[in-house]
Design a protein around this motif. Structure first.
Motif, mmCIF file in Angstrom:
data_model
loop_
_atom_site.group_PDB
_atom_site.id
_atom_site.type_symbol
_atom_site.label_atom_id
_atom_site.label_comp_id
_atom_site.label_asym_id
_atom_site.label_seq_id
_atom_site.Cartn_x
_atom_site.Cartn_y
_atom_site.Cartn_z
ATOM 1 N N VAL A 1 87.411 47.409 -44.030
ATOM 2 C CA VAL A 1 87.750 49.186 -43.844
ATOM 3 C C VAL A 1 86.647 49.846 -42.844
ATOM 4 O O VAL A 1 86.891 50.528 -41.988
ATOM 5 C CB VAL A 1 88.081 50.005 -44.803
ATOM 6 N N LEU A 2 85.399 49.814 -43.350
ATOM 7 C CA LEU A 2 84.396 50.367 -42.773
ATOM 8 C C LEU A 2 84.166 49.945 -41.086
ATOM 9 O O LEU A 2 83.635 50.809 -40.319
ATOM 10 C CB LEU A 2 82.907 50.194 -43.498
ATOM 11 N N ASP A 3 84.495 48.743 -40.905
ATOM 12 C CA ASP A 3 84.356 48.410 -39.565
ATOM 13 C C ASP A 3 85.509 48.958 -38.655
ATOM 14 O O ASP A 3 85.458 49.097 -37.430
ATOM 15 C CB ASP A 3 84.571 46.736 -39.313
ATOM 16 N N ARG A 4 86.523 49.180 -39.266
ATOM 17 C CA ARG A 4 87.704 50.051 -38.406
ATOM 18 C C ARG A 4 88.033 51.352 -38.859
ATOM 19 O O ARG A 4 88.745 52.032 -38.351
ATOM 20 C CB ARG A 4 89.173 49.049 -39.105
ATOM 21 N N ASP B 1 75.986 58.235 -46.778
ATOM 22 C CA ASP B 1 76.732 58.992 -45.977
ATOM 23 C C ASP B 1 77.344 59.906 -46.408
ATOM 24 O O ASP B 1 77.829 60.902 -45.699
ATOM 25 C CB ASP B 1 77.735 57.928 -45.053
ATOM 26 N N ARG B 2 77.648 60.008 -47.567
ATOM 27 C CA ARG B 2 78.413 61.261 -48.342
ATOM 28 C C ARG B 2 77.602 61.671 -49.432
ATOM 29 O O ARG B 2 76.613 60.836 -50.134
ATOM 30 C CB ARG B 2 79.773 60.876 -48.922
ATOM 31 N N VAL C 1 85.808 52.562 -50.995
ATOM 32 C CA VAL C 1 85.088 52.956 -49.629
ATOM 33 C C VAL C 1 84.503 54.287 -49.689
ATOM 34 O O VAL C 1 83.135 54.362 -49.179
ATOM 35 C CB VAL C 1 86.189 53.165 -48.304
ATOM 36 N N VAL C 2 85.031 55.278 -50.273
ATOM 37 C CA VAL C 2 84.129 56.532 -50.283
ATOM 38 C C VAL C 2 82.860 56.092 -51.384
ATOM 39 O O VAL C 2 81.761 56.810 -51.081
ATOM 40 C CB VAL C 2 84.966 57.445 -51.343
ATOM 41 N N GLN C 3 82.968 55.486 -52.454
ATOM 42 C CA GLN C 3 81.942 55.016 -53.352
ATOM 43 C C GLN C 3 80.659 54.428 -52.195
ATOM 44 O O GLN C 3 79.359 54.653 -52.505
ATOM 45 C CB GLN C 3 82.226 54.135 -54.396
ATOM 46 N N ALA C 4 81.143 53.225 -51.653
ATOM 47 C CA ALA C 4 80.069 52.619 -50.807
ATOM 48 C C ALA C 4 79.558 53.592 -49.772
ATOM 49 O O ALA C 4 78.494 53.491 -49.520
ATOM 50 C CB ALA C 4 81.050 51.599 -49.984
#
Length: 103
Positions: A17-20, A58-59, A49-52
């Motif tokens: 997901v992060l790649d896209r 980043d967040r 994804v948010v936790q990553a």
């Protein structure tokens, strides 16, 4: 009952997901589009994804380590409250027995 995913599967899905992610504006849209391709629930994928992103800085929000510490502290607090309640009951009983005003 929720499915259990291995940490490796979670890491691969998050990396995918992060790649896209640049193709999608919010993480929600990426999760909705990519989750069926990965055979993962959209909300589970979005949360991973948010936790990553939080863990990477980043967040804003509590990191995985902080969440684990909070969970451990909450479990310890619950255990201490139960211990206090167990100790409180005999104290109340004996206080009533020794009360001089008791008939």
């Amino acid at each position: 009952m929720p499915k259990q995913y291995t940490p490796e599967a979670k890491a691969r899905a998050v990396a995918y997901v992060l790649d896209r992610l640049e193709r999608y504006k919010p993480v929600y849209s990426a999760g909705q589009d990519l989750a069926p391709k990965l055979s993962i629930g959209a909300e589970a994928l979005r949360r991973w994804v948010v936790q990553a992103q939080v863990d990477a800085g980043d967040r804003t929000g509590p990191t995985s380590e902080e969440l684990a510490e909070i969970k451990a502290l909450e479990a310890k607090a619950k255990d201490l409250e139960e211990s206090n309640e167990i100790l409180r009951q005999p104290a109340i009983f004996f206080a009533r027995e020794l009360d001089p005003r008791r008939p």
